[in-house]
Design a protein around this motif. Structure first.
Motif, PDB file in Angstrom:
ATOM      1  N   UNK A  85       0.810  -1.208   0.000  1.00  0.00           N
ATOM      2  CA  UNK A  85       0.000   0.000   0.000  1.00  0.00           C
ATOM      3  C   UNK A  85       0.839   1.251   0.000  1.00  0.00           C
ATOM      4  N   UNK A  86       0.260   2.311   0.549  1.00  0.00           N
ATOM      5  CA  UNK A  86       0.939   3.596   0.692  1.00  0.00           C
ATOM      6  C   UNK A  86       1.436   3.741   2.118  1.00  0.00           C
ATOM      7  N   UNK A  87       2.549   4.445   2.297  1.00  0.00           N
ATOM      8  CA  UNK A  87       3.021   4.721   3.651  1.00  0.00           C
ATOM      9  C   UNK A  87       3.556   6.137   3.740  1.00  0.00           C
ATOM     10  N   UNK A  88       3.629   6.635   4.951  1.00  0.00           N
ATOM     11  CA  UNK A  88       4.174   7.968   5.200  1.00  0.00           C
ATOM     12  C   UNK A  88       4.807   7.979   6.579  1.00  0.00           C
TER      13      UNK A  88
ATOM     14  N   UNK B 211      -8.286   9.250  -5.573  1.00  0.00           N
ATOM     15  CA  UNK B 211      -7.423   9.035  -6.751  1.00  0.00           C
ATOM     16  C   UNK B 211      -7.418   7.582  -7.244  1.00  0.00           C
ATOM     17  N   UNK B 212      -8.284   6.747  -6.682  1.00  0.00           N
ATOM     18  CA  UNK B 212      -8.402   5.369  -7.153  1.00  0.00           C
ATOM     19  C   UNK B 212      -7.506   4.365  -6.461  1.00  0.00           C
ATOM     20  N   UNK B 213      -6.686   4.806  -5.501  1.00  0.00           N
ATOM     21  CA  UNK B 213      -5.765   3.877  -4.841  1.00  0.00           C
ATOM     22  C   UNK B 213      -6.507   2.849  -3.993  1.00  0.00           C
ATOM     23  N   UNK B 214      -7.581   3.259  -3.332  1.00  0.00           N
ATOM     24  CA  UNK B 214      -8.346   2.307  -2.514  1.00  0.00           C
ATOM     25  C   UNK B 214      -8.863   1.160  -3.364  1.00  0.00           C
TER      26      UNK B 214
ATOM     27  N   UNK C 105       3.317   1.751  -5.163  1.00  0.00           N
ATOM     28  CA  UNK C 105       3.025   1.129  -3.873  1.00  0.00           C
ATOM     29  C   UNK C 105       4.304   0.566  -3.268  1.00  0.00           C
ATOM     30  N   UNK C 106       4.261   0.257  -1.996  1.00  0.00           N
ATOM     31  CA  UNK C 106       5.395  -0.380  -1.335  1.00  0.00           C
ATOM     32  C   UNK C 106       4.904  -1.517  -0.456  1.00  0.00           C
ATOM     33  N   UNK C 107       5.819  -2.424  -0.129  1.00  0.00           N
ATOM     34  CA  UNK C 107       5.476  -3.608   0.650  1.00  0.00           C
ATOM     35  C   UNK C 107       6.151  -3.567   2.015  1.00  0.00           C
TER      36      UNK C 107
END
Length: 286
Positions: free
Chosen positions: A142-145, A170-173, A216-218
């Motif tokens: 997913x996304x991370x911060x 933005x369509x990521x979900x 995305x990242x894992x």
């Protein structure tokens, strides 16, 4: 020593070092937990952040220094870790509602916040549904911060909210849901706040073994024993309330304590006003 006693030992440490620069990780170490989990337990049990409590205690003690001595305001500011009178004045007024210089006048009203202490209270009229499960490691994508190490800062709260809003628009979900193929099933909010990491991170993610693109990242969630609590209601408020109840009502007498792993919020469904969700807490035998 149980964890309630360890929390009180940590409070005693804060009091003994209140004029020094207090390191959240050191405070948490005294309580034998991570900085993140200490802060989570603290705010659930007190209703205030750890940084807010420390500020209240410093400003309570500063009143006595201002009122009863001849020390300059700038020297009192330095005593409590404020490098400028302006920053000290701002903090002082946020607690007492007046400038520190006015405290020396007769009849001025200020606030006093004594040291807190933790104890077990009788609660739990309403039941909680939970299960204990051992899980092998699993992959989330997913996304991370990055997060502040003061977890309950305004920055962190706004960051988490804005991440999900952006993902929805933005369509990521939808993209994440198409990748989901593992347990836990659902959209995941994952707090990766291990003290061994250089920085804490929040993930908006799903469990998946599928390939991902560069957007995305894992992250591999290590194996843990999980206390898994289920609930339903308005998602944001209800899952927050469930987390508070778990920490204040279930954890003190459960025979378990926090393990040093991520907290996971699992959003099982998004039914309007009656969403179903789970709260996953990493635990170990006390």
């Amino acid at each position: 020593m149980d964890w309630i006693e360890r929390m009180n030992t940590a409070i005693n440490y804060i009091e003994a070092h209140i004029t020094e620069e207090l390191d959240f990780a050191k405070i948490a170490q005294i309580a034998c937990t991570s900085a993140y989990h200490f802060q989570r337990i603290f705010i659930c049990m007190t209703g205030m952040s750890l940084s807010g409590y420390i500020r209240r205690r410093k400003m309570t003690l500063a009143v006595a220094d201002v009122k009863n001595g001849n020390a300059k305001i700038v020297d009192i500011a330095l005593k409590y870790g404020y490098n400028s009178p302006t920053a000290f004045n701002r903090a002082f007024q946020s607690i007492h509602g007046i400038a520190p210089s006015l405290v020396r006048q007769d009849g001025v009203t200020v606030k006093s916040y004594p040291p807190i202490s933790f104890k077990i209270t009788v609660k739990g009229v309403d039941g909680m549904n939970y299960r204990i499960e051992k899980k092998e490691s699993f992959r989330i994508v997913g996304l991370s911060a990055p997060l502040d190490n003061d977890f309950y800062s305004e920055y962190n709260q706004q960051l988490v909210s804005s991440m999900w809003q952006l993902a929805d628009t933005n369509g990521t979900t939808a993209k994440l849901l198409s990748l989901m193929d593992g347990q836990p099933t659902g959209l995941l909010g994952v707090m990766v706040c291990d003290d061994s990491l250089e920085e804490w991170r929040y993930f908006a993610a799903v469990s998946s073994k599928k390939e991902i693109d560069s957007t995305l990242e894992a992250y591999i969630v290590p194996p843990y024993t999980w206390a898994i609590f289920s609930g339903e209601g308005n998602t944001v408020d209800a899952i927050k309330d469930l987390g508070i109840r778990v920490i204040t009502e279930w954890l003190p007498t459960s025979g378990y304590e926090y393990d040093n792993g991520p907290d996971i919020e699992v959003y099982l469904s998004e039914a309007q006003g009656n969403a179903k969700f789970e709260f996953w807490m990493p635990v170990k035998k006390a």
